[in-house]
Design a protein around this motif. Structure first.
Motif, PDB file in Angstrom:
ATOM      1  N   TYR A 146       0.714  -1.182   0.120  1.00 26.10           N
ATOM      2  CA  TYR A 146       0.090  -0.117   0.005  1.00 26.10           C
ATOM      3  C   TYR A 146       1.061   1.077   0.133  1.00 26.10           C
ATOM      4  N   ARG A 147       0.827   1.928  -0.905  1.00 26.64           N
ATOM      5  CA  ARG A 147       1.742   3.143  -1.241  1.00 26.64           C
ATOM      6  C   ARG A 147       1.287   4.397  -0.200  1.00 26.64           C
ATOM      7  N   LEU A 148       2.260   4.709   0.847  1.00 21.70           N
ATOM      8  CA  LEU A 148       1.403   5.497   1.762  1.00 21.70           C
ATOM      9  C   LEU A 148       1.856   7.201   1.222  1.00 21.70           C
ATOM     10  N   ALA A 149       2.425   7.571   0.154  1.00 21.08           N
ATOM     11  CA  ALA A 149       2.742   8.738  -0.125  1.00 21.08           C
ATOM     12  C   ALA A 149       2.122   8.941  -1.858  1.00 21.08           C
ATOM     13  N   SER A 150       1.690  10.187  -2.034  1.00 23.45           N
ATOM     14  CA  SER A 150       1.135  10.220  -3.285  1.00 23.45           C
ATOM     15  C   SER A 150       2.357  10.983  -4.187  1.00 23.45           C
ATOM     16  N   ASP A 151       2.970  12.045  -3.738  1.00 21.70           N
ATOM     17  CA  ASP A 151       3.819  12.789  -4.562  1.00 21.70           C
ATOM     18  C   ASP A 151       5.203  12.389  -4.481  1.00 21.70           C
ATOM     19  N   LEU A 152       6.019  11.795  -5.008  1.00 29.16           N
ATOM     20  CA  LEU A 152       7.259  11.332  -4.792  1.00 29.16           C
ATOM     21  C   LEU A 152       8.319  11.904  -5.367  1.00 29.16           C
ATOM     22  N   GLU A 153       7.882  12.615  -6.546  1.00 29.27           N
ATOM     23  CA  GLU A 153       8.725  13.164  -7.363  1.00 29.27           C
ATOM     24  C   GLU A 153       9.500  14.369  -6.596  1.00 29.27           C
TER      25      GLU A 153
ATOM     26  N   LEU B  45      12.728   9.347   0.029  1.00 33.81           N
ATOM     27  CA  LEU B  45      12.044   8.293   0.970  1.00 33.81           C
ATOM     28  C   LEU B  45      10.659   7.879   0.347  1.00 33.81           C
ATOM     29  N   GLU B  46      10.745   6.604   0.399  1.00 32.98           N
ATOM     30  CA  GLU B  46       9.181   5.887  -0.262  1.00 32.98           C
ATOM     31  C   GLU B  46       8.761   5.185   1.002  1.00 32.98           C
ATOM     32  N   PRO B  47       7.831   5.636   1.740  1.00 32.80           N
ATOM     33  CA  PRO B  47       6.920   4.958   2.703  1.00 32.80           C
ATOM     34  C   PRO B  47       5.902   3.914   2.061  1.00 32.80           C
ATOM     35  N   VAL B  48       5.993   2.771   2.627  1.00 31.38           N
ATOM     36  CA  VAL B  48       5.025   1.668   2.037  1.00 31.38           C
ATOM     37  C   VAL B  48       4.361   0.785   3.086  1.00 31.38           C
ATOM     38  N   LEU B  49       3.314   0.625   3.210  1.00 34.33           N
ATOM     39  CA  LEU B  49       2.771  -0.387   4.189  1.00 34.33           C
ATOM     40  C   LEU B  49       2.660  -1.884   3.303  1.00 34.33           C
TER      41      LEU B  49
ATOM     42  N   SER C 109      15.066 -15.472  -0.695  1.00 33.12           N
ATOM     43  CA  SER C 109      16.267 -15.344  -1.545  1.00 33.12           C
ATOM     44  C   SER C 109      16.929 -13.828  -1.212  1.00 33.12           C
ATOM     45  N   PRO C 110      17.758 -13.788  -0.225  1.00 31.98           N
ATOM     46  CA  PRO C 110      18.005 -12.589   0.331  1.00 31.98           C
ATOM     47  C   PRO C 110      18.991 -11.966  -0.891  1.00 31.98           C
ATOM     48  N   TYR C 111      18.776 -10.429  -0.940  1.00 32.47           N
ATOM     49  CA  TYR C 111      19.442  -9.803  -2.097  1.00 32.47           C
ATOM     50  C   TYR C 111      19.763  -8.318  -1.356  1.00 32.47           C
ATOM     51  N   SER C 112      20.741  -7.630  -2.173  1.00 32.45           N
ATOM     52  CA  SER C 112      21.153  -6.350  -1.853  1.00 32.45           C
ATOM     53  C   SER C 112      20.756  -5.332  -2.912  1.00 32.45           C
ATOM     54  N   HIS C 113      20.943  -4.079  -2.508  1.00 35.06           N
ATOM     55  CA  HIS C 113      20.722  -2.948  -3.342  1.00 35.06           C
ATOM     56  C   HIS C 113      21.405  -1.716  -2.960  1.00 35.06           C
ATOM     57  N   GLN C 114      21.250  -0.626  -3.475  1.00 38.26           N
ATOM     58  CA  GLN C 114      21.738   0.638  -2.975  1.00 38.26           C
ATOM     59  C   GLN C 114      20.838   0.920  -2.163  1.00 38.26           C
ATOM     60  N   GLY C 115      21.151   1.828  -1.189  1.00 37.40           N
ATOM     61  CA  GLY C 115      20.307   2.740  -0.137  1.00 37.40           C
ATOM     62  C   GLY C 115      20.082   2.067   1.014  1.00 37.40           C
ATOM     63  N   GLU C 116      18.925   2.571   1.869  1.00 42.42           N
ATOM     64  CA  GLU C 116      18.736   2.272   3.264  1.00 42.42           C
ATOM     65  C   GLU C 116      17.327   1.828   3.300  1.00 42.42           C
TER      66      GLU C 116
ATOM     67  N   VAL D 149       3.807  -4.363   8.130  1.00 43.10           N
ATOM     68  CA  VAL D 149       5.028  -3.793   8.502  1.00 43.10           C
ATOM     69  C   VAL D 149       5.022  -2.333   7.842  1.00 43.10           C
ATOM     70  N   LEU D 150       5.836  -1.418   8.389  1.00 46.32           N
ATOM     71  CA  LEU D 150       5.691  -0.188   7.792  1.00 46.32           C
ATOM     72  C   LEU D 150       7.118  -0.238   7.413  1.00 46.32           C
ATOM     73  N   CYS D 151       7.468   0.057   6.024  1.00 48.26           N
ATOM     74  CA  CYS D 151       8.711   0.063   5.468  1.00 48.26           C
ATOM     75  C   CYS D 151       8.942   1.478   4.720  1.00 48.26           C
ATOM     76  N   VAL D 152      10.125   2.265   5.024  1.00 52.50           N
ATOM     77  CA  VAL D 152      10.490   3.465   4.456  1.00 52.50           C
ATOM     78  C   VAL D 152      12.051   2.936   3.883  1.00 52.50           C
ATOM     79  N   ARG D 153      11.934   3.329   2.566  1.00 47.81           N
ATOM     80  CA  ARG D 153      13.323   2.886   1.681  1.00 47.81           C
ATOM     81  C   ARG D 153      13.661   3.987   0.892  1.00 47.81           C
ATOM     82  N   THR D 154      14.928   4.064   0.579  1.00 45.98           N
ATOM     83  CA  THR D 154      15.582   4.792  -0.504  1.00 45.98           C
ATOM     84  C   THR D 154      16.610   4.105  -1.235  1.00 45.98           C
TER      85      THR D 154
END
Length: 194
Positions: A98-105, A109-113, A126-133, A180-185
């Motif tokens: 569930y995307r929790l923010a509307s205007d991400l431009e 940060l991107e908050p997602v439920l 299948s653990p994976y890695s990517h850039q960011g936090e 879970v609430l996830c905030v990712r960048t």
């Protein structure tokens, strides 16, 4: 509610079109994405679902953002997402976002439920890695988290904050829904802006 047949077919078709446009064989894509030829063939025909990790590998090989494969939720009022306007979308059969923010431009940060359905199997991990936090806060249920070679159980009110370059994955091995609430960048649908 599972990842619908139409979504699987659309993603598979987009993968095939991009692969052919880049003059890659299934074998080429298989070697570069570290996925089997048979599996990729099933994906392209809409007969198999992908995890986010696998789709990210394919997107990287095909040089597109993950967002390329999805129809993103519509924009709403700038900076505000009303509860009645939240749109549900599935990336994996066991997870609903569930995307929790509307205007991400222009925002990092991107908050997602995220709702993780019960009874996920260990073979799906299948653990994976990517850039960011990533920051994860458990709202409901027991979340199993894999970070590097370690496994942790997070209960409601527990949280974690990691650099996403550490191989990681989470799962719901219980018989109840986990929220879970996830905030990712960078955001899952923002691509790598770095």
């Amino acid at each position: 509610m599972k990842w619908g047949e139409n979504v699987k077919k659309e993603i598979g078709q987009k993968i095939k079109e991009l692969r052919l446009a880049k003059e890659l064989t299934l074998k080429d894509l298989s070697e570069k994405a570290d996925l089997s030829i048979g599996f990729l063939s099933q994906v392209e025909r809409g007969m198999a679902s992908l995890t986010v990790a696998s789709l990210e590998k394919i997107a990287q090989v095909l040089e597109v953002d993950l967002a390329f494969f999805f129809t993103l939720p519509q924009k709403h009022e700038a900076n505000i997402m009303r509860s009645y306007g939240q749109e549900v979308f599935s990336v994996e059969e066991s997870k609903y976002f569930y995307r929790l923010a509307s205007d991400l431009e222009g925002k990092s940060l991107e908050p997602v439920l995220i709702h993780l359905l019960p009874n996920q199997g260990r073979e799906e991990i299948s653990p994976y890695s990517h850039q960011g936090e990533e920051f994860v806060y458990v709202l409901e249920g027991i979340l199993t988290v894999f970070m590097g070679d370690e496994e942790y159980k997070l209960n409601p009110g527990d949280s974690m904050h990691i650099f996403s370059s550490l191989p990681h994955e989470w799962a719901n091995f219980t018989k109840k829904l986990v929220k879970v609430l996830c905030v990712r960048t960078p955001g899952i649908f923002q691509g790598d802006k770095g």
